[in-house]
Design a protein around this motif. Structure first.
Motif, PDB file in Angstrom:
ATOM      1  N   PHE A  66       0.645  -1.219  -0.048  1.00 39.90           N
ATOM      2  CA  PHE A  66       0.052  -0.134   0.076  1.00 39.90           C
ATOM      3  C   PHE A  66       0.767   1.369  -0.076  1.00 39.90           C
ATOM      4  O   PHE A  66       1.847   1.146   0.809  1.00 39.90           O
ATOM      5  N   GLU A  68       1.593   4.356   1.358  1.00 40.16           N
ATOM      6  CA  GLU A  68       1.083   4.915   2.838  1.00 40.16           C
ATOM      7  C   GLU A  68       1.276   6.382   2.408  1.00 40.16           C
ATOM      8  O   GLU A  68       0.943   7.079   3.267  1.00 40.16           O
ATOM      9  N   LEU A  77      -5.345   0.443   3.556  1.00 37.35           N
ATOM     10  CA  LEU A  77      -4.560  -0.516   4.494  1.00 37.35           C
ATOM     11  C   LEU A  77      -5.368  -0.550   5.748  1.00 37.35           C
ATOM     12  O   LEU A  77      -5.256  -1.577   6.323  1.00 37.35           O
TER      13      LEU A  77
END
Length: 84
Positions: A66, A68, A77
Motif C-alpha cells: 500500500f 502510505e 490499508l
C-alpha cells in the motif's frame, strides 16, 4: 510501504457466477505494471502495487504493498488490516 499477503485468484465461483481456472491465468502483462487499484476502479488513483505473485496449489497469491504516502492508500490499508 505496508504489506499484506492476499489471494488474488483461485478456482471458486466469482461475482459473475464464473470460475477462472488457475492454469489459464498469465500474469506476465500485469507484472510489467502491477498497479493496485481500489475495487478495480480504473478511474481512481493507484493505492499501491502487487509483488511476489506466485501460485500455491490452485491459489494465486500476491503481496499488496500500500502507498502510505497517499490518503487512499493509508485508508485502504486500515480497512484491510481491520478485516484481517
Amino acid at each position: 510501504m505496508a504489506e499484506l499477503r492476499q489471494v488474488l485468484s483461485n478456482e471458486t465461483i466469482n461475482d459473475y457466477d464464473m470460475v477462472v481456472l488457475s492454469d489459464g491465468i498469465d500474469w506476465s502483462r500485469y507484472e510489467k505494471n502491477p498497479v493496485l487499484l481500489e475495487n478495480h476502479d480504473w478511474d481512481s488513483q493507484p493505492i499501491g502495487n502487487v509483488v511476489n505473485i506466485h501460485r500455491e496449489g490452485n491459489d494465486w497469491i500476491g503481496t499488496l504493498k500500500f502507498a502510505e504516502g497517499t490518503e487512499r492508500g493509508k485508508t485502504c490499508l486500515l480497512y484491510t488490516s481491520d478485516a484481517a
